[in-house]
Design a protein around this motif. Structure first.
Motif, PDB file in Angstrom:
ATOM      1  N   THR A   8       0.814  -1.222   0.000  1.00 10.65           N
ATOM      2  CA  THR A   8       0.000   0.000   0.000  1.00 10.65           C
ATOM      3  C   THR A   8       0.844   1.266   0.000  1.00 10.65           C
ATOM      4  OG1 THR A   8      -0.091  -0.031   2.430  1.00 10.65           O
ATOM      5  CG2 THR A   8      -1.891  -1.129   1.249  1.00 10.65           C
ATOM      6  N   LEU A  17      -8.082   3.600   3.224  1.00  8.79           N
ATOM      7  CA  LEU A  17      -7.752   2.184   3.101  1.00  8.79           C
ATOM      8  C   LEU A  17      -8.736   1.443   2.205  1.00  8.79           C
ATOM      9  CD1 LEU A  17      -6.691   1.295   6.751  1.00  8.79           C
ATOM     10  CD2 LEU A  17      -5.203   1.331   4.739  1.00  8.79           C
ATOM     11  N   ARG A  18     -10.011   1.749   2.337  1.00  5.73           N
ATOM     12  CA  ARG A  18     -10.987   1.063   1.510  1.00  5.73           C
ATOM     13  C   ARG A  18     -10.709   1.312   0.024  1.00  5.73           C
ATOM     14  NH1 ARG A  18     -15.885  -1.030   2.658  1.00  5.73           N
ATOM     15  NH2 ARG A  18     -16.031   0.086   4.647  1.00  5.73           N
ATOM     16  N   PHE A  21      -7.470  -0.563  -1.035  1.00  4.73           N
ATOM     17  CA  PHE A  21      -7.723  -1.997  -1.176  1.00  4.73           C
ATOM     18  C   PHE A  21      -8.573  -2.279  -2.421  1.00  4.73           C
ATOM     19  CE2 PHE A  21      -7.474  -2.498   3.729  1.00  4.73           C
ATOM     20  CZ  PHE A  21      -6.091  -2.416   3.676  1.00  4.73           C
ATOM     21  N   ASP A  22      -9.529  -1.423  -2.697  1.00  4.15           N
ATOM     22  CA  ASP A  22     -10.352  -1.605  -3.896  1.00  4.15           C
ATOM     23  C   ASP A  22      -9.489  -1.538  -5.154  1.00  4.15           C
ATOM     24  OD1 ASP A  22     -12.627  -1.904  -2.395  1.00  4.15           O
ATOM     25  OD2 ASP A  22     -13.417   0.105  -2.795  1.00  4.15           O
ATOM     26  N   ARG A  25      -7.304  -4.755  -5.301  1.00  2.00           N
ATOM     27  CA  ARG A  25      -8.143  -5.901  -5.674  1.00  2.00           C
ATOM     28  C   ARG A  25      -8.545  -5.837  -7.141  1.00  2.00           C
ATOM     29  NH1 ARG A  25     -11.888  -4.613  -2.820  1.00  2.00           N
ATOM     30  NH2 ARG A  25     -11.246  -5.581  -0.857  1.00  2.00           N
ATOM     31  N   VAL A  32      -1.992  -8.182   0.361  1.00  2.00           N
ATOM     32  CA  VAL A  32      -1.411  -6.850   0.508  1.00  2.00           C
ATOM     33  C   VAL A  32      -0.353  -6.821   1.605  1.00  2.00           C
ATOM     34  CG1 VAL A  32      -3.476  -5.656  -0.302  1.00  2.00           C
ATOM     35  CG2 VAL A  32      -3.209  -6.091   2.133  1.00  2.00           C
ATOM     36  N   LEU A  34       0.768  -4.095   4.314  1.00  2.00           N
ATOM     37  CA  LEU A  34       0.266  -2.880   4.960  1.00  2.00           C
ATOM     38  C   LEU A  34       1.477  -2.055   5.368  1.00  2.00           C
ATOM     39  CD1 LEU A  34      -2.397  -4.774   7.037  1.00  2.00           C
ATOM     40  CD2 LEU A  34      -2.847  -3.319   5.041  1.00  2.00           C
ATOM     41  N   LEU A  52     -10.636  -5.352   3.854  1.00  2.00           N
ATOM     42  CA  LEU A  52      -9.896  -6.203   2.909  1.00  2.00           C
ATOM     43  C   LEU A  52     -10.840  -7.018   2.029  1.00  2.00           C
ATOM     44  CD1 LEU A  52      -7.010  -7.432   5.228  1.00  2.00           C
ATOM     45  CD2 LEU A  52      -6.730  -6.092   3.139  1.00  2.00           C
ATOM     46  N   MET A  55      -9.283 -10.177   0.533  1.00  2.00           N
ATOM     47  CA  MET A  55      -7.841 -10.159   0.270  1.00  2.00           C
ATOM     48  C   MET A  55      -7.084 -10.564   1.536  1.00  2.00           C
ATOM     49  SD  MET A  55      -6.786  -7.069  -2.273  1.00  2.00           S
ATOM     50  CE  MET A  55      -7.172  -5.780  -1.113  1.00  2.00           C
TER      51      MET A  55
END
Length: 254
Positions: A8, A17-18, A21-22, A25, A32, A34, A52, A55
């Motif tokens: 990340t 974060l959302r 992660f999107d 993905r 991932v 972090l 996540l 994930m």
């Protein structure tokens, strides 16, 4: 079979974060790293699992400073505990900043080794491999310094980054072979004109295919993390480029 994850780092340590992660993905990655997010930012393991959305959390990463302190040890032990709770299997450490005028002293190397090995013993008891990342402009950046650190530690593993090895004029493939018994996980990225670039777009002729074949030959069970520090395109597009590069080599990234 090599397990790949995506860092990340390119989204920033206080990113949404959302959304990060999107992006990861959507570009095909299934796990991932972090990178340097505080536990306050990550939230509870239950919240993180929700974000996540299937994930896998592969690794966490943080930085250390010298001289060592109980405050640092407590922070990192709490982060290693969190690693174990969320099912991540490795915890990366980088630091401290390297003095401009000299290499690290013997006392500094011993202090670094003692703190890192204490954290690594804590992690080993929880099933988390604590891995030091040799890094340009940090305490340990050259092969002979890696040797010193490894000789002073028992539990500590390495997070070898092929680009940082190559940038200081050393051979990533040789390092993967030499330290095969101490590798916790691996970072992949490339180096261009003064900055990091996507895989295959660099100018220092890193043979990523050979490095991955070597890890295959070792039946390496740790994570291989694409850690794209910066990019001239969006973080999402950069993740797409790196995914396409590995797929072209015949690897599955999810």
């Amino acid at each position: 079979m090599i397990k790949f994850a995506y860092s990340t780092i390119n989204w920033g340590d206080t990113c949404d974060l959302r959304a990060a992660f999107d992006d990861i993905r959507a570009t095909g990655w299934g796990a991932v790293e972090l990178f340097a997010h505080s536990l306050e930012w990550l939230g509870t393991p239950k919240r993180l699992a929700r974000l996540l959305d299937g994930m896998r959390p592969a690794t966490l990463f943080g930085s250390i400073d010298l001289p060592s302190s109980e405050r640092q040890r407590t922070i990192h032990k709490n982060r290693i505990d969190y690693c174990a709770e969320i099912g991540a299997t490795a915890y990366g450490l980088v630091g401290a900043g390297r003095p401009r005028s000299r290499p690290p002293s013997a006392d500094e190397m011993r202090d670094l080794a003692e703190m890192c090995d204490d954290l690594a013993a804590h992690g080993a008891a929880l099933g988390v491999a604590v891995a030091y990342h040799p890094h340009t402009r940090c305490t340990v950046q050259y092969e002979h310094e890696i040797d010193q650190l490894m000789a002073l530690t028992q539990h500590l593993t390495l997070c070898l980054d092929v680009s940082h090895i190559a940038v200081v004029g050393e051979d990533p493939l040789a390092h993967l072979r030499k330290y095969r018994g101490r590798i916790g996980y691996v970072h992949l990225k490339d180096w261009g004109q003064g900055d990091f670039v996507e895989l295959g777009r660099g100018i220092i002729n890193i043979d990523f295919a050979a490095c991955l074949r070597e890890l295959d030959a070792q039946s390496f069970g740790g994570w291989v993390v694409v850690e794209q520090s910066t990019s001239e395109v969006s973080a999402r597009h950069s993740a797409e480029i790196n995914a396409a590069y590995l797929r072209a080599l015949g690897y599955t990234i999810n």
